[in-house]
Design a protein around this motif. Structure first.
Motif, PDB file in Angstrom:
ATOM      1  N   SER A 158      20.862  10.606 -27.174  1.00 48.33           N
ATOM      2  CA  SER A 158      20.583   9.735 -28.317  1.00 48.33           C
ATOM      3  C   SER A 158      21.807   9.617 -29.219  1.00 48.33           C
ATOM      4  CB  SER A 158      19.391  10.270 -29.111  1.00 48.33           C
ATOM      5  OG  SER A 158      19.663  11.576 -29.599  1.00 48.33           O
ATOM      6  N   ASP A 159      21.836   8.572 -30.011  1.00 49.11           N
ATOM      7  CA  ASP A 159      22.924   8.332 -30.962  1.00 49.11           C
ATOM      8  C   ASP A 159      22.781   9.300 -32.137  1.00 49.11           C
ATOM      9  OD1 ASP A 159      24.654   7.378 -32.899  1.00 49.11           O
ATOM     10  OD2 ASP A 159      23.489   5.566 -33.296  1.00 49.11           O
ATOM     11  N   PRO A 160      23.733  10.198 -32.348  1.00 54.90           N
ATOM     12  CA  PRO A 160      23.592  11.178 -33.437  1.00 54.90           C
ATOM     13  C   PRO A 160      23.668  10.561 -34.830  1.00 54.90           C
ATOM     14  CG  PRO A 160      25.758  11.364 -32.426  1.00 54.90           C
ATOM     15  CD  PRO A 160      24.971  10.410 -31.577  1.00 54.90           C
ATOM     16  N   THR A 161      24.154   9.324 -34.927  1.00 56.89           N
ATOM     17  CA  THR A 161      24.309   8.698 -36.249  1.00 56.89           C
ATOM     18  C   THR A 161      23.151   7.776 -36.626  1.00 56.89           C
ATOM     19  OG1 THR A 161      25.516   6.755 -35.399  1.00 56.89           O
ATOM     20  CG2 THR A 161      26.808   8.718 -35.933  1.00 56.89           C
ATOM     21  N   ALA A 162      22.153   7.656 -35.754  1.00 57.69           N
ATOM     22  CA  ALA A 162      21.064   6.705 -36.004  1.00 57.69           C
ATOM     23  C   ALA A 162      20.348   6.982 -37.332  1.00 57.69           C
ATOM     24  CB  ALA A 162      20.070   6.732 -34.851  1.00 57.69           C
ATOM     25  N   ALA A 163      20.219   8.275 -37.673  1.00 62.06           N
ATOM     26  CA  ALA A 163      19.487   8.627 -38.895  1.00 62.06           C
ATOM     27  C   ALA A 163      20.201   8.176 -40.157  1.00 62.06           C
ATOM     28  CB  ALA A 163      19.251  10.137 -38.945  1.00 62.06           C
TER      29      ALA A 163
END
Length: 375
Positions: free
Chosen positions: A139-144
């Motif tokens: 998953s994209d770690p920066t999505a949050a």
């Protein structure tokens, strides 16, 4: 307009063993990574920055040892700056692990950001971290960051560790970050780690590179970025050199020892040789005496001036002259062998390289024995 001055750094990898090198070289390289903390402190002071943000891989692994942890923290504690440390893929966060231990012993000026929650850097400036909980994540770690709340009008600085999507094919790389994350998350700046060289991605995203270069293939010194972040405006970035050791890869074509010496002098103008690790590939054609002189120059002088030398001389072809072979003052079987080896080397067949190497070895041994007799 709100502004915030930070030093962006990443990929310290403290405790990296450098096991491929001799013990004295690996120890020097490991210590230099700790010394880089002091240089980052000096950069922060010179640039008037109150914060150093570390975009992951502070440590080389999740158990770097007490000495490395305490050395790092004590050096950070000496600086009049706040350090923001985020887990990366090498030192990922896990319950009760490395970062819990660091938090327990860290001085007040060292802050661990191991949860994906916005934290206030200073008035009107917030840090939005994307710590890694695993070495690899699909998953994209920066999505949050898109939904991380901050006060209206506040500066938003993202901190992440991973690869921009274009760097690798989808499905083959981990910790992938979209190149437009700064825009989609309303970030004034996105500070990235994982790529060990300085690289900008658009006008609001950058990789700082490691403060100490750690591999061949990157001639530039280690660095950090001095960033002036302005709310709603493009940040100002200045790359600042921090590295001590230089890792050079060179391919030199030489025909004699004087060629080699000139190229070493050119290298000396680029960096102090005692701070240089050199991966060298030689090519060219030299007579047997010059081939031996080149090897002696490398082994007896250049290797001792450099911090470390990896050299490949397989591309340097020895073409013995009649006078070279004549100097091999031997009789009987050795004389016949010398003539046979010379013929094979000059014929250029499949065993020409082996024959040339054997002739060179014979030449070296005869010259060495002659020198011992004279002495």
């Amino acid at each position: 307009m709100a502004t915030c001055k930070i030093i962006h750094t990443a990929d310290w990898q403290l405790g990296k063993p450098f096991g491929r090198f001799p013990a004295e070289v690996s120890a020097a390289l490991s210590e230099a990574r700790l010394d880089a903390i002091d240089r980052l402190s000096a950069v922060a002071s010179d640039q008037g920055a109150s914060h150093v943000v570390v975009a992951g891989d502070v440590f080389d692994n999740v158990d770097p040892g007490d000495r490395i942890v305490m050395q790092a923290l004590s050096r950070m504690d000496r600086a009049n700056v706040t350090w923001w440390l985020m887990p990366g893929n090498h030192d990922h966060a896990r319950p009760g692990g490395l970062w819990s231990r660091v938090r327990r012993v860290a001085p007040a000026r060292v802050r661990v950001v191991d949860t994906p929650e916005a934290v206030e850097l200073e008035s009107n400036a917030w840090l939005l971290p994307a710590p890694l909980e695993h070495r690899k994540t699909a998953s994209d770690p920066t999505a949050a960051m898109v939904d991380m709340p901050t006060p209206p009008g506040a500066i938003r600085i993202g901190l992440a560790h991973g690869s921009i999507t274009e760097f690798g094919a989808a499905g083959e790389s981990a910790n992938l970050i979209p190149p437009d994350r700064a825009k989609s998350a309303g970030l004034d700046y996105l500070a990235l780690g994982d790529w060990h060289g300085y690289l900008t991605v658009g006008d609001r995203t950058a990789y700082s590179g490691t403060p100490e270069t750690d591999r061949f293939g990157r001639d530039e010194p280690g660095s950090c970025i001095s960033v002036e972040v302005r709310q709603g405006d493009v940040p100002t970035l200045e790359r600042v050199d921090t590295g001590r050791y230089r890792w050079f890869s060179r391919r030199w074509e030489v025909s004699g020892v004087e060629d080699l010496r000139r190229k070493v002098e050119d290298l000396r103008s680029d960096a102090r040789l005692s701070d240089v690790l050199l991966s060298l590939k030689l090519s060219g054609v030299a007579n047997l005496a010059e081939r031996v002189a080149i090897s002696s120059e490398l082994d007896d002088k250049v290797a001792h001036e450099l911090r470390h030398l990896d050299v490949d001389t397989s591309g340097l072809v020895a073409r013995p002259r009649p006078e070279d072979v004549a100097r091999i003052d031997v009789q009987g079987a050795l004389a016949a062998a010398a003539v046979s080896l010379q013929a094979r080397a000059e014929a250029g067949g499949p065993d020409a390289g082996v024959a040339a190497a054997a002739l060179e070895r014979l030449y070296v041994e005869v010259m060495r024995r002659g020198a011992e007799v004279v002495a």
